[in-house]
Design a protein around this motif. Structure first.
Motif, short mmCIF file in Angstrom:
data_model
loop_
_atom_site.label_atom_id
_atom_site.label_comp_id
_atom_site.label_asym_id
_atom_site.label_seq_id
_atom_site.Cartn_x
_atom_site.Cartn_y
_atom_site.Cartn_z
N LEU A 106 3.22 2.77 9.28
CA LEU A 106 3.71 4.11 9.65
C LEU A 106 2.86 4.77 10.72
N GLN A 107 1.77 4.11 11.11
CA GLN A 107 0.90 4.60 12.18
C GLN A 107 0.34 5.99 11.88
N ALA A 108 -0.09 6.19 10.64
CA ALA A 108 -0.68 7.47 10.23
C ALA A 108 -2.19 7.39 10.38
N ASN A 109 -2.82 8.50 10.79
CA ASN A 109 -4.27 8.52 10.87
C ASN A 109 -4.86 8.57 9.46
N LEU A 110 -6.18 8.53 9.36
CA LEU A 110 -6.83 8.39 8.06
C LEU A 110 -6.52 9.56 7.14
N ARG A 111 -6.54 10.77 7.67
CA ARG A 111 -6.28 11.95 6.85
C ARG A 111 -4.86 11.94 6.32
N ASP A 112 -3.89 11.73 7.20
CA ASP A 112 -2.49 11.70 6.77
C ASP A 112 -2.20 10.52 5.86
N SER A 113 -2.88 9.40 6.11
CA SER A 113 -2.68 8.22 5.27
C SER A 113 -3.08 8.51 3.83
N GLY A 114 -4.19 9.20 3.65
CA GLY A 114 -4.62 9.53 2.30
C GLY A 114 -3.66 10.45 1.59
N ILE A 115 -3.18 11.47 2.30
CA ILE A 115 -2.25 12.43 1.69
C ILE A 115 -0.94 11.76 1.34
N LEU A 116 -0.39 10.98 2.26
CA LEU A 116 0.88 10.31 2.00
C LEU A 116 0.75 9.26 0.91
N SER A 117 -0.38 8.55 0.88
CA SER A 117 -0.58 7.53 -0.14
C SER A 117 -0.69 8.14 -1.53
N ALA A 118 -1.12 9.40 -1.60
CA ALA A 118 -1.32 10.06 -2.89
C ALA A 118 -0.02 10.51 -3.54
N LEU A 119 1.00 10.77 -2.74
CA LEU A 119 2.25 11.35 -3.27
C LEU A 119 2.90 10.50 -4.37
N PRO A 120 3.04 9.19 -4.18
CA PRO A 120 3.67 8.40 -5.25
C PRO A 120 2.92 8.46 -6.57
N PHE A 121 1.60 8.61 -6.50
CA PHE A 121 0.81 8.55 -7.72
C PHE A 121 0.81 9.86 -8.49
N VAL A 122 0.87 10.99 -7.79
CA VAL A 122 0.94 12.26 -8.52
C VAL A 122 2.29 12.39 -9.22
N VAL A 123 3.36 11.90 -8.57
CA VAL A 123 4.67 11.89 -9.22
C VAL A 123 4.66 10.93 -10.41
N GLY A 124 4.01 9.79 -10.25
CA GLY A 124 3.90 8.84 -11.35
C GLY A 124 3.13 9.41 -12.52
N CYS A 125 2.09 10.19 -12.25
CA CYS A 125 1.30 10.82 -13.31
C CYS A 125 2.18 11.73 -14.17
N ILE A 126 3.00 12.53 -13.52
CA ILE A 126 3.89 13.45 -14.24
C ILE A 126 4.94 12.67 -15.02
N CYS A 127 5.51 11.65 -14.41
CA CYS A 127 6.58 10.89 -15.06
C CYS A 127 6.08 10.06 -16.24
N ILE A 128 4.83 9.62 -16.21
CA ILE A 128 4.27 8.90 -17.35
C ILE A 128 4.28 9.78 -18.59
N ILE A 129 3.81 11.02 -18.43
CA ILE A 129 3.77 11.96 -19.56
C ILE A 129 5.18 12.30 -20.03
N LEU A 130 6.07 12.59 -19.09
CA LEU A 130 7.45 12.93 -19.46
C LEU A 130 8.13 11.75 -20.15
N GLY A 131 7.86 10.54 -19.68
CA GLY A 131 8.44 9.36 -20.32
C GLY A 131 7.97 9.19 -21.75
N GLY A 132 6.67 9.44 -22.00
CA GLY A 132 6.15 9.35 -23.35
C GLY A 132 6.77 10.39 -24.27
#
Length: 496
Positions: A322-348
């Motif tokens: 996606l040709q993202a710089n280091l700062r944007d890469s970190g922010i974008l990479s984090a999005l799937p995991f914060v959503v996953g964190c919420i969905c793990i609890i809701l799934g339980g």
């Protein structure tokens, strides 16, 4: 450590059924204010800390490796780049503090990312067995402390050489196994069957939250302070978690000084019908012949193949494709995991709701959640290389894949607690062996594919991960069970 006889003795102290019902009702009213939920939150913090330490190299490596710098000029920033990728890298380097940069080929990067799992094959079964027999408090606490201290020394090891860094990460991986494996022995004593999904998923969601935070903060730390501070900060947080763990965590409610009498009785009575006494002897032959156990083993390997690939290469995919710089890469990479964190609890919570209201049988819940998690997450990743021209579409796919995959934490990934609670520590260790086997192979294979041809390499990585995941699902749907197996309730063995 309490035994099955202790449970029966405690149950005998309850004078009548009315008192038992009152005790259960009182405990249900406590909800998330109960001590068992507090224990889940402490384990949430421990898993948070461990996964920041597991993931910090995945985000830091994009700053540690500079493709625009020739070998022998590792601390010099190149001027006058000729490609967009070089623009992004130089922008990052000019904004960040000066830190060593290394000339590591993709194959070396793949080995470094996988090395955390190389030594982990040796630890899960002994760690799970020891935690099951002697208790998880000191096994988990020692693992957390060792991993946190070693994290502080990663920058020094990287500067010394690749070989030392690999050795350090192998030892660190073994320490992390002690935490991730040993903690499940606690739930055998603390988690009522009707709350097992929600308590384990509250604890497990710390992994996703830790991944989210290290990814979103990692790029910012690299720019503001330099990549070594990713390891200093998150290693320090892990050491601080040890100060909470040792005084507040006990192996069972019988010995905890702060648990109320009502909650203690509720937990013990809930587990009275479930033979979960822990012991020395293991029915190895019966385990080997058990298809329900093999169904969980295969599911672990296949699901962790996909998870290991995503966790290790999401930052690299976003920064390179996606040709993202280091700062944007970190922010974008984090999005799937914060959503996953919420969905793990809701799934339980959803799984326990369906079970407590008797909407679905336990085996149906486990298979349904696993099927939805695997099919949706795998189906979304397959077309990912064909939508790489759209950053928003790519990120939407990654977020949806993570959200759906988190449902497996209420499915096959905790099914071993249903079929053999007595051997929870040992079985978690056994399953960790296969998860780390996947974690050791998957990133290495991905690095090989990507090094051969970048465009077709990513496509092959996602296709292979999806295919393996679906095969594991089919095996689990056929042979998976949720009732306690005969070999897990036979009292002919000698127990402590």
């Amino acid at each position: 450590m309490s035994t099955g006889a202790d449970i029966k003795a405690t149950v005998g102290d309850i004078p009548n059924d009315n008192n038992l019902n009152m005790t259960q009702e009182e405990s249900h009213k406590k909800g998330f204010c109960s001590l068992r939920h507090g224990l889940a939150l402490i384990l949430h913090l421990c898993n948070f800390s461990i996964y920041t330490q597991k993931m910090n190299l995945s985000i830091a490596i994009t700053a540690m490796v500079n493709t625009t710098v020739a070998s022998g000029q590792l601390n010099v920033s190149t001027e006058g780049p000729t490609t967009n990728s070089q623009d992004f890298w130089n922008e990052t380097l000019q904004e960040s503090k000066v830190a060593p940069v290394y000339d590591w080929a993709p194959e070396i990067q793949g080995i470094l990312l996988s090395s955390l799992d190389y030594g982990s094959f040796l630890a899960p079964i002994p760690a799970g067995y020891v935690a099951g027999v002697f208790g998880a408090k000191y096994v988990v606490g020692a693992g957390l402390f060792i991993s946190s201290v070693l994290t502080l020394f990663i920058p020094l090891a990287a500067d010394t050489g690749v070989a030392l860094l690999i050795v350090l990460r192998i030892i660190q991986g073994i320490a992390q196994v002690m935490v991730l494996t040993g903690q499940f022995s606690i739930w055998v004593r603390w988690a009522p069957p009707s709350e097992r999904s929600q308590l384990t998923t509250i604890a497990a969601s710390g992994a996703m939250l830790g991944t989210f935070l290290v990814l979103i903060a990692g790029g910012l730390l690299c720019q503001a302070l330099g990549w070594p501070y990713i390891f200093y900060i998150f290693g320090g947080i892990g050491c601080a978690c040890c100060l909470i763990w040792f005084p507040l965590v006990y192996d069972d409610p019988q010995n905890h000084p702060f648990v109320s009498t009502g909650e203690k009785r509720y937990i013990v009575c809930s587990l009275a019908q479930e033979d979960c006494s822990l012991g020395w002897s293991l029915p190895i032959k019966a385990m080997v012949k058990s298809l329900p156990l093999w169904a969980i083993v295969v599911s672990y390997f296949c699901e962790y193949w996909l998870l290991s690939t995503i966790m290790a290469y999401t930052p690299t995919y976003i920064s390179s494709v996606l040709q993202a710089n280091l700062r944007d890469s970190g922010i974008l990479s984090a999005l799937p995991f914060v959503v996953g964190c919420i969905c793990i609890i809701l799934g339980g919570l959803l799984a326990d709701f369906l079970l407590s209201r008797k909407v679905l049988r336990l085996v149906t819940i486990r298979k349904l959640f696993t099927a939805v998690g695997v099919l949706v997450s795998s189906g979304i990743l397959v077309p990912l290389p064909w939508v790489r021209t759209s950053r928003s579409t790519t990120m939407a796919f990654l977020v949806l894949s993570s959200a759906s995959a988190s449902l497996c934490d209420s499915g096959a990934l905790i099914n071993f607690l249903d079929i053999a609670p007595r051997y929870a520590g040992f079985l978690k260790g056994l399953l960790q062996v296969f998860s780390y086997l996947a974690g050791g192979i998957a990133p290495t294979v991905a690095g090989f594919f990507i090094s051969q041809d970048t465009e077709s390499g990513w496509r092959n990585v996602f296709l292979l991960a999806a295919a393996i995941n679906v095969v594991g699902l089919l095996f689990y749907l056929i042979f998976g069970r949720a009732e306690v197996q005969d070999w897990a309730k036979d009292l002919t063995f000698t127990y402590l």
